[in-house]
Design a protein around this motif. Structure first.
Motif, mmCIF file in Angstrom:
data_model
loop_
_atom_site.group_PDB
_atom_site.id
_atom_site.type_symbol
_atom_site.label_atom_id
_atom_site.label_comp_id
_atom_site.label_asym_id
_atom_site.label_seq_id
_atom_site.Cartn_x
_atom_site.Cartn_y
_atom_site.Cartn_z
ATOM 1 N N LYS A 164 -49.042 22.026 -29.801
ATOM 2 C CA LYS A 164 -50.325 21.473 -29.344
ATOM 3 C C LYS A 164 -50.340 21.213 -27.838
ATOM 4 O O LYS A 164 -51.316 21.468 -27.157
ATOM 5 C CB LYS A 164 -50.604 20.180 -30.106
ATOM 6 N N LYS A 165 -49.214 20.705 -27.307
ATOM 7 C CA LYS A 165 -49.208 20.333 -25.879
ATOM 8 C C LYS A 165 -48.101 21.002 -25.068
ATOM 9 O O LYS A 165 -48.174 21.071 -23.860
ATOM 10 C CB LYS A 165 -49.004 18.810 -25.749
ATOM 11 N N LYS A 166 -47.032 21.472 -25.725
ATOM 12 C CA LYS A 166 -45.847 21.876 -24.950
ATOM 13 C C LYS A 166 -45.633 23.379 -24.840
ATOM 14 O O LYS A 166 -44.640 23.809 -24.271
ATOM 15 C CB LYS A 166 -44.585 21.260 -25.573
ATOM 16 N N ASN A 167 -46.515 24.190 -25.434
ATOM 17 C CA ASN A 167 -46.322 25.646 -25.365
ATOM 18 C C ASN A 167 -47.456 26.241 -24.543
ATOM 19 O O ASN A 167 -48.608 26.258 -24.978
ATOM 20 C CB ASN A 167 -46.300 26.218 -26.795
ATOM 21 N N SER A 168 -47.123 26.773 -23.360
ATOM 22 C CA SER A 168 -48.172 27.224 -22.436
ATOM 23 C C SER A 168 -49.025 28.359 -23.018
ATOM 24 O O SER A 168 -50.170 28.533 -22.644
ATOM 25 C CB SER A 168 -47.554 27.660 -21.109
ATOM 26 N N HIS A 169 -48.452 29.127 -23.955
ATOM 27 C CA HIS A 169 -49.242 30.211 -24.558
ATOM 28 C C HIS A 169 -50.400 29.667 -25.400
ATOM 29 O O HIS A 169 -51.382 30.353 -25.639
ATOM 30 C CB HIS A 169 -48.363 31.092 -25.445
ATOM 31 N N PHE A 170 -50.247 28.435 -25.866
ATOM 32 C CA PHE A 170 -51.285 27.787 -26.691
ATOM 33 C C PHE A 170 -52.242 26.940 -25.838
ATOM 34 O O PHE A 170 -53.127 26.269 -26.375
ATOM 35 C CB PHE A 170 -50.637 26.860 -27.736
ATOM 36 N N GLN A 171 -52.000 26.890 -24.520
ATOM 37 C CA GLN A 171 -52.800 26.011 -23.643
ATOM 38 C C GLN A 171 -53.621 26.835 -22.673
ATOM 39 O O GLN A 171 -53.196 27.907 -22.248
ATOM 40 C CB GLN A 171 -51.902 25.093 -22.781
ATOM 41 N N GLU A 172 -54.757 26.267 -22.281
ATOM 42 C CA GLU A 172 -55.495 26.880 -21.175
ATOM 43 C C GLU A 172 -54.714 26.628 -19.884
ATOM 44 O O GLU A 172 -53.973 25.655 -19.821
ATOM 45 C CB GLU A 172 -56.901 26.261 -21.068
ATOM 46 N N PRO A 173 -54.794 27.513 -18.883
ATOM 47 C CA PRO A 173 -55.705 28.664 -18.829
ATOM 48 C C PRO A 173 -55.219 29.920 -19.558
ATOM 49 O O PRO A 173 -55.946 30.886 -19.680
ATOM 50 C CB PRO A 173 -55.779 28.934 -17.318
ATOM 51 N N GLU A 174 -53.980 29.888 -20.092
ATOM 52 C CA GLU A 174 -53.444 31.126 -20.682
ATOM 53 C C GLU A 174 -54.052 31.436 -22.045
ATOM 54 O O GLU A 174 -54.178 32.608 -22.436
ATOM 55 C CB GLU A 174 -51.920 31.001 -20.782
ATOM 56 N N LEU A 175 -54.421 30.382 -22.772
ATOM 57 C CA LEU A 175 -54.860 30.582 -24.157
ATOM 58 C C LEU A 175 -56.009 31.590 -24.282
ATOM 59 O O LEU A 175 -55.958 32.502 -25.113
ATOM 60 C CB LEU A 175 -55.257 29.227 -24.770
ATOM 61 N N SER A 176 -57.039 31.437 -23.455
ATOM 62 C CA SER A 176 -58.204 32.343 -23.561
ATOM 63 C C SER A 176 -57.774 33.800 -23.347
ATOM 64 O O SER A 176 -58.274 34.706 -24.019
ATOM 65 C CB SER A 176 -59.257 32.002 -22.507
ATOM 66 N N ILE A 177 -56.840 33.992 -22.422
ATOM 67 C CA ILE A 177 -56.368 35.358 -22.137
ATOM 68 C C ILE A 177 -55.617 35.909 -23.359
ATOM 69 O O ILE A 177 -55.770 37.073 -23.734
ATOM 70 C CB ILE A 177 -55.468 35.352 -20.872
ATOM 71 N N ASN A 178 -54.837 35.050 -24.014
ATOM 72 C CA ASN A 178 -54.090 35.492 -25.193
ATOM 73 C C ASN A 178 -55.016 35.782 -26.377
ATOM 74 O O ASN A 178 -54.800 36.740 -27.129
ATOM 75 C CB ASN A 178 -53.052 34.430 -25.583
ATOM 76 N N LEU A 179 -56.046 34.954 -26.527
ATOM 77 C CA LEU A 179 -56.988 35.183 -27.638
ATOM 78 C C LEU A 179 -57.754 36.497 -27.419
ATOM 79 O O LEU A 179 -58.049 37.227 -28.361
ATOM 80 C CB LEU A 179 -57.958 34.001 -27.783
ATOM 81 N N LYS A 180 -58.032 36.789 -26.160
ATOM 82 C CA LYS A 180 -58.712 38.049 -25.824
ATOM 83 C C LYS A 180 -57.804 39.248 -26.186
ATOM 84 O O LYS A 180 -58.268 40.244 -26.759
ATOM 85 C CB LYS A 180 -59.026 38.047 -24.315
#
Ligand SMILES: NC(=O)c1ccc[n+]([C@@H]2O[C@H](COP(=O)([O-])OP(=O)(O)OC[C@H]3O[C@@H](n4cnc5c(N)ncnc54)[C@H](OP(=O)(O)O)[C@@H]3O)[C@@H](O)[C@H]2O)c1
Length: 326
Positions: free
Chosen positions: A232-248
């Motif tokens: 929820k808080k400690k994995n950058s792949h699950f956090q913005e700003p990276e999350l939107s790029i990964n979901l895309k």
């Protein structure tokens, strides 16, 4: 299930190993929220029924709990290979730290053997090179543990090229356990080649990027993860700003899975297994149905065209990250 020899060792591993980090449950800094122990045991049994012949665990997963669950589930299954680790310890406040002193590893191995209900651990790995200056001390102690029969083979995890070279000059390294997924490709720069040239087995972890690459997560689902789930808080792949790029990226991968009748999770794991240097992928699961789905990933081989298509998407993602984040 296809088995491969792990580096220079005499261990023959199924191309998928079951990872047990999440089976440790929650209640500490790198927990996964609450986990039902009966479900965990069933998950391990499902993995064995599906042809998996080895389990990856560590003392720090659930601060001893995951190893206990593995010991319980594998009672009467002495043929199943166990890979565990050393070098991360915790205090009475459940705070985790790195320690690679001989005396500490001695305590750790005895505690692991008790929890796992075994006389020997098949593969014992230095979990992190932390602190860096003590990796040689830990490595030479692991050679003592082999002579004593407490462990059969020794490996390392999360080591960089220079650290691998330092240990390789003392005693041949059995295996490296690095992160490897579509989102974590550092390994490809130089470590893959070094391992292949030196016959070091490669068992890669988090091929699903801790669940993100199953394609099941939305921003809402991540926001609703329990507070003691580290993602929820400690994995950058699950956090913005990276999350939107990964979901895309996942959105762009979807046409590929529709076309070939495989799931996103199977495709993500198959992508890591496309490299011949990789011995096996360590796949986590918390429910029997999850491992039942992913265990066949090795059979879902990607075609050269599919690999090229994914490469194009990954390059686009890397470019966006460079432009928008770095
Ligand atoms: N050496 C190290 O430093 C290190 C570090 C990390 C991991 N590891 C090892 O590698 C193993 C695997 O890595 P990992 O646990 O990070 O993650 P992973 O294999 O990338 O993802 C596993 C998680 O994804 C979800 N999942 C799995 N199969 C699924 C399916 N079919 N459908 C939907 N969701 C599914 C589950 O969590 P949810 O259901 O909660 O989403 C599961 O816990 C670990 O257990 C551990 O043994 C080692």
């Amino acid at each position: 299930m296809q088995k491969k020899r792990l580096g220079n060792t005499e261990l023959y591993l199924s191309n998928i190993g079951l990872g047990t980090w999440a089976l440790g449950g929650g209640g500490y800094a790198y927990g996964w929220g609450s986990q039902d122990d009966k479900e965990s045991v069933s998950t391990i049994w499902q993995a064995l029924d599906s042809g998996i012949n080895w389990i990856d665990t560590a003392p720090v997963y659930g601060l001893g709990h995951a190893e206990k669950i593995v010991g319980k589930a594998l009672k009467g299954h002495k043929e199943v290979l166990i890979a565990s680790k050393c070098g991360l310890i915790w205090n009475e406040k459940r705070k985790i730290s790195g320690c690679l002193k001989r005396v500490s590893i001695r305590r750790e191995i005895e505690a692991s053997l008790r929890r796992l209900k075994r006389d020997t651990i098949d593969l014992y790995q230095i979990h992190w090179p932390d602190p860096d200056e003590d990796i040689e001390e830990a490595w030479s102690f692991m050679m003592d543990l082999i002579k004593e029969g407490k462990i059969r083979y020794a490996g390392v995890s999360n080591f960089d090229l220079n650290q691998l070279k330092r240990l390789q000059s003392i005693y041949a390294i059995g295996s490296l356990q690095p992160p490897y997924s579509m989102l974590m490709r550092d390994l490809e720069k130089e470590v893959l080649d070094y391992c292949a040239d030196n016959h070091i087995g490669l068992i890669v972890y988090s091929p699903l990027e801790s669940g993100l690459l199953t394609g099941k997560f939305t921003k809402d689902k991540i926001a609703n993860l329990p507070n003691d789930d580290w993602r929820k808080k400690k994995n950058s792949h699950f956090q913005e700003p990276e999350l939107s790029i990964n979901l895309k990226l996942l959105e762009n991968l979807r046409p590929l899975i529709k076309k070939n009748g495989r799931t996103m999770a199977q495709m993500a794991i198959a992508w890591t297994l496309r490299r011949s240097e990789v011995t096996a992928a360590i796949v986590g699961a918390r429910h029997p149905a999850q491992i039942k789905e992913t265990v066949v990933a090795g059979e879902k081989v990607l075609s050269p065209e599919e690999i090229d298509y994914i490469e194009t998407l990954l390059k686009e993602r890397a470019k966006t990250i460079k432009k928008e984040i770095i």
